[in-house]
Each structure stands twice: as structure tokens, then as C-alpha cells.
Write an enzyme that holds these catalytic residues in place. Structure first.
Site, PDB file in Angstrom:
ATOM      1  N   GLU A  53      36.551  30.979  49.729  1.00  0.00           N
ATOM      2  CA  GLU A  53      37.179  29.742  50.641  1.00  0.00           C
ATOM      3  C   GLU A  53      36.801  29.603  51.898  1.00  0.00           C
ATOM      4  O   GLU A  53      36.301  28.987  52.240  1.00  0.00           O
ATOM      5  CB  GLU A  53      38.915  29.112  50.147  1.00  0.00           C
ATOM      6  CG  GLU A  53      38.183  28.592  49.098  1.00  0.00           C
ATOM      7  CD  GLU A  53      39.784  29.459  48.294  1.00  0.00           C
ATOM      8  OE1 GLU A  53      40.370  29.150  47.794  1.00  0.00           O
ATOM      9  OE2 GLU A  53      39.313  31.128  48.367  1.00  0.00           O
ATOM     10  N   ASP A 206      36.126  68.213  26.216  1.00  0.00           N
ATOM     11  CA  ASP A 206      35.385  67.937  26.632  1.00  0.00           C
ATOM     12  C   ASP A 206      34.525  68.025  28.271  1.00  0.00           C
ATOM     13  O   ASP A 206      34.203  68.254  29.244  1.00  0.00           O
ATOM     14  CB  ASP A 206      35.176  66.188  26.228  1.00  0.00           C
ATOM     15  CG  ASP A 206      35.020  66.333  25.076  1.00  0.00           C
ATOM     16  OD1 ASP A 206      34.967  67.103  24.190  1.00  0.00           O
ATOM     17  OD2 ASP A 206      35.240  64.916  24.557  1.00  0.00           O
TER      18      ASP A 206
END
Length: 343
Positions: A53, A206
């Protein structure tokens, strides 16, 4: 309808903030002058900066026109002081006589107060124009502040025969199934989330980085779930200088950018609630199977993205079992990506 026409433009503008506004929502605003022309427009560009706004009002060349104009906003104007002043007050001070709102803000500090403030000041307010589209735009924000936990996206890649990893003795972990293109798309998804979560086994086997190195955008907060702190000290996640939280049952301690948070339960609602109170509105959960299946079984997920490679390996860690409703299916470089919503 005329109102829908301008709200669609506001939605277009709001999407320009994707990946930059969280934990704030994406918001667009359009100001239409007395002759029906757009005289101002703006969007929330980045968390901590001016709201949509404010940007829209600032773009109006002749501020005198504001007193005969309508502003269209995808989300209820805020009514509280946060990093910026309340937008509802600003609209009142500028004398804008009509405000059209796409949907109400579920955030407890707003939640209808912005609309009430405008109405009490004599502003004409219309609520619910393209409401479904406006809510969908900020699904993550809406979910977080409605449920008191972040929006949860589950993500994994699996082989055609249903495995997400090989046995540890196989010597090929992580198991590579994504293509360069699907890897970039996955990193784009990371950039849209506030946090990314893995279990201790995935972190240990991993040794991932969990960054957005293949896509422009911020890297999410990294989260490790390790009840017994069964993770080595030399992990990338603990040594690359980026913020990381380790939820565990052993200790609470901060070491540089790494925060260890002790929790005496493995209930995912607990660490999700803690993340919510830290301002996290969305998380991507990358695994492994135990963590993913726990969330699936507890029905704590809002979207799943499953990538299936044509590769077959015959053995390994089986993929999670999920019952969801496919919303699309993409074939990319021979791999299939399927987003699911809860059934």
C-alpha cells in the site's frame, strides 16, 4: 466485474515478491483514480521494507487524486506497528475513500482489525474480491498463522523401483537421481521455504549443504533432527558458517551459527511449533524415510513433491508410503515430478 479486474492486477504484482517477503506475505496493491485509470501500483518487495500500500501510494503522481480513488489490496491492510507503521492508518490519513480487500489476514495482530479501523474512520471497505485466489497466493502464510505451525512440504527423489538410497555398504550415497534441470528446480523450491529439515541419518550419510547454490535466492534455515546427537562434528551443516538448528534430546547450546535445542519428545509438532515461534512459516522436509513417514503418519503435511527416476537399483532404503491427491505431473529429462496434496 470491475473490482475483480483490478484485483487480478494486484495479484500479478504480489507475485513479484515471491522468495523475498517471508515471513511476511506477498501483497500487491493497485490504486484506481476517479476516471477508472490506474494511477498507482506497488507490491511488498522484501521483508522489512515498505508494504504494498505504501509503495502504491508513493507511485501516484498527483496525490490530490487519492481522495477520489479506490485502492485494491490482495490482503487486509495491517493495523499494528511491526518493522513498518500500520498501513490502515496511512490509508486513512491519505483520505482514500474506498478500500477493496482480497482476503482477511489471519495473523493475530491484524485478523480483522485493519478492516475495522478503516470502517470506523468512515472508509468504505469491500472484502472477499477474488478471495480464493488471494488466499492461495499466500497458502504458506495462511497455514502457518491458522494452524500455529509452518506450512510443510515433503520432498524426496526415488528410483523407479521405490528406493531413495542404497545400503550404506554400497558406496554410492547420496544416490544421484535428479538431473541438472530438476536439481535447479528443487533449489528454487528451497529458495521459497524459510527452513529445510533432514534427519540425523541423512545428515550423516549424505553430508548435504542444503543451500540454494543452483538458484538465485536466499538459502533457508537448516534444521537437523538428531535425538541422540548421532552426527559427526565435521558435517558441512555444522561448519560452513550458515545458521543451523539441531533439535536433540541431549543439550541446549549455541556454537557460532549452530544452535542445539534440547527437546524431550520426538513429536514433530514440538519442533514445528518452535520453528513457528521463530518466525518460520514454511519448511521443506528432505528426509530421510523415517522423518518423512513420521510426518505422513501424523497427517502433518500440506504438499509433497516426489521425483521418480527411471533408474532401478533393486535394493536399499525404501521410499515413504503416502496417500495423496496428485495436482500435476511433469516429465523433465526423463524424470517424473508429481506434486501431491493431502487426499
Amino acid at each position: 466485474m470491475i473490482d475483480e479486474k483490478y484485483m487480478r492486477r494486484a495479484l500479478q504484482l504480489a507475485r513479484l515478491g515471491a522468495g523475498h517477503t517471508s515471513p511476511n506475505p506477498m501483497v500487491g496493491a493497485v490504486i484506481v483514480g476517479p476516471d477508472g485509470r490506474i494511477i498507482g501500483q506497488g507490491w511488498h518487495r522484501k521483508c522489512g521494507e515498505a508494504h504494498a500500500e505504501v509503495n502504491a501510494v508513493a507511485s501516484v503522481a498527483d496525490p490530490a487524486l487519492l481522495r477520489d480513488s479506490t485502492i485494491y489490496v490482495t490482503l487486509e491492510p495491517c493495523s499494528h506497528y511491526g518493522k513498518t507503521p500500520p498501513c490502515a492508518n496511512m490509508l486513512i490519513e491519505r483520505g482514500i475513500p474506498r478500500v477493496v480487500v482480497g482476503c482477511l489476514d489471519p495473523f493475530v495482530k491484524v485478523a480483522g482489525r485493519g478492516v475495522k479501523l478503516l470502517q470506523e474512520a468512515g472508509v468504505e471497505v469491500a472484502v472477499g474480491v477474488l478471495e480464493q485466489e488471494c488466499r492461495a497466493l499466500n497458502e504458506r502464510f495462511m497455514t502457518a498463522h491458522t494452524n500455529g505451525r509452518p506450512w510443510v512440504q515433503l520432498k524426496w527423489a526415488q528410483t523407479a523401483d521405490g528406493f531413495i538410497a542404497l545400503p550404506p555398504e554400497a558406496g554410492e550415497n547420496p544416490l544421484h537421481m535428479s538431473t541438472p534441470v530438476t536439481m535447479r528446480l528443487m533449489h528454487r523450491q528451497r529458495a521459497l521455504c524459510d527452513a529445510i529439515v533432514v534427519g540425523a541419518s541423512t545428515a550423516r550419510i549424505d553430508n548435504p549443504s542444503l543451500t540454494t547454490r543452483y538458484w538465485p535466492g536466499r538459502s533457508p534455515l537448516r534444521v537437523i533432527l538428531s535425538r541422540h546427537l548421532s552426527i559427526p562434528d565435521d558435517l558441512n551443516l555444522l561448519n560452513d558458517g550458515l545458521p543451523t538448528i539441531v533439535y536433540n534430546g541431549v543439550k541446549s547450546e549455541t556454537v557460532g551459527p549452530v544452535e542445539y535445542v534440547k527437546m524431550d519428545t520426538v513429536d514433530p509438532r514440538c519442533w514445528l511449533e518452535d520453528l513457528y515461534h521463530r518466525g518460520v512459516t514454511s519448511v521443506m522436509v528432505e528426509g530421510g524415510t523415517q522423518v518423512l513417514q513420521g510426518l505422513i503418519d501424523a497427517a502433518i503435511w500440506d504438499e509433497a513433491r516426489i521425483e521418480i527416476s527411471p533408474r532401478r537399483v533393486g535394493q536399499g532404503v525404501t521410499a515413504p508410503v503416502i496417500d495423496g491427491r496428485p495436482v500435476a505431473r511433469y516429465l523433465i529429462d526423463g524424470n517424473t515430478i508429481t506434486p501431491l496434496n493431502p487426499a
